[in-house]
Design an enzyme around this catalytic site. Structure first.
Site, PDB file in Angstrom:
ATOM      1  N   GLU A   1      50.199  -8.416  29.514  1.00  0.00           N
ATOM      2  CA  GLU A   1      48.837  -8.142  29.978  1.00  0.00           C
ATOM      3  C   GLU A   1      48.067  -7.300  28.963  1.00  0.00           C
ATOM      4  O   GLU A   1      48.569  -6.303  28.440  1.00  0.00           O
ATOM      5  CB  GLU A   1      48.870  -7.410  31.325  1.00  0.00           C
TER       6      GLU A   1
ATOM      7  N   GLU B   1      43.957  -8.890  42.146  1.00  0.00           N
ATOM      8  CA  GLU B   1      44.483  -7.533  42.004  1.00  0.00           C
ATOM      9  C   GLU B   1      43.403  -6.549  42.413  1.00  0.00           C
ATOM     10  O   GLU B   1      42.273  -6.607  41.925  1.00  0.00           O
ATOM     11  CB  GLU B   1      44.900  -7.288  40.556  1.00  0.00           C
TER      12      GLU B   1
HETATM   13 MN    MN Z   1      45.951  -6.344  35.944  1.00  0.00          MN
END
Ligand code: MN
Length: 288
Positions: free
Chosen positions: A153, A247
């Site tokens: 990420e 998220e």
């Molecule tokens: Mn994230």
């Protein structure tokens, strides 16, 4: 061996529903995710020993959910550290997270684990980068033996000093040079660091392996500054088929380690179910 990504899965991060993975909270999270229409639940595996694999496997089967594992490291397990013992500790922890994800039947490990999730006080040195790349190569080989993909990420400057944009991430992937290591982009971070919501996605192309959909304040989708129409338009252009995971964080649901690292100080929402249902409708309207 890497697994080619060709399945669109709508996911929800477990922190939408639960601050830990106790029997009670895990059941609440899985049942709620399933009821809202999600295909996947992303489980935080920062402390692998706290995840009961048998219980989790049963829950996933009961609610017909796929699992992804969210993995983060801190200053004591930072694989980009110049201290070899800290790099080793991070590598060992990553391997335990991979073991746990394999035990619950997951395939995708995601998160910003190329460096520690923290504000750094100075830029990464060549040594920091070389240590991270070296460790990531070994972690990738270990994961490949268990048919697990790593999705690195890209996070903003306050959470990593190693890379903050998709293009920087692609250079890192080139150095790691393993077929089971992919890029993971998150709209919350892209909104801070990228030149818009399109370029990074197009640059990633088939190296994009995981997506987090988060608003600029990490609350309800569509109530902040992120240009989601452009982002999903870009995903369509590269025909992205993989997890698209919502998220969101609020001080209403707290993981002691992650919530503080992410600076979740305020209450963006209190009703997880309302939030989750609106989020999946928002995502499916733009990408299906
Ligand atoms: Mn994230």
């Amino acid at each position: 061996m890497s697994q080619k990504k060709q399945k669109l899965l709508f996911g929800g991060h477990s922190l939408v529903w639960a601050g830990d993975w106790s029997v009670k909270n895990a059941r609440f999270a899985a049942s709620s995710a399933s009821r809202a229409g999600y295909d996947l639940i992303e489980i935080l595996i920062a402390e692998p020993e706290k995840i009961d694999a048998a219980m989790t496997k049963d829950l996933l089967a009961e609610f017909n959910l796929t699992a992804a594992g969210c993995f983060v490291i801190n200053a004591t397990t930072d694989i980009s550290s110049s201290d070899k013992s800290i790099v080793q500790a991070g590598e060992d922890l990553a391997k335990r997270a991979i073991d746990k994800l394999a035990a619950i039947g997951g395939v995708e490990l995601d998160g910003p684990f190329a460096s520690s999730l923290q504000p750094y006080e100075q830029p990464a040195t060549k040594e920091n980068r070389a240590n991270s790349v070296g460790a990531m190569k070994r972690i990738a080989d270990y994961a490949a033996d268990k048919n697990i993909n790593l999705n690195i990420e890209i996070v903003n400057r306050y959470e990593s000093n190693l890379m903050n944009t998709a293009k920087e991430g692609l250079l890192y992937l080139e150095e790691v040079d393993k077929p089971n290591v992919y890029l993971h982009l998150d709209t919350y971070h892209m909104n801070i660091e990228e030149d818009g919501m399109v370029e990074g996605v197009l640059a990633a192309g088939d190296r994009l392996g995981y997506v987090h959909v988060g608003e600029s304040h990490r609350g309800y989708l569509g109530t902040g500054n992120v240009d989601f129409d452009s982002f999903f338009g870009a995903l369509k252009k590269i025909n992205y088929q993989g997890p698209v995971t919502f998220e969101s964080f609020s001080s209403a649901v707290v993981d002691p380690a992650l919530s503080n690292a992410l600076r979740i100080w305020r209450n963006l929402w209190t009703d997880s179910d309302d939030l989750a249902v609106k989020a999946i409708n928002f995502m499916k309207k733009r990408y299906s």
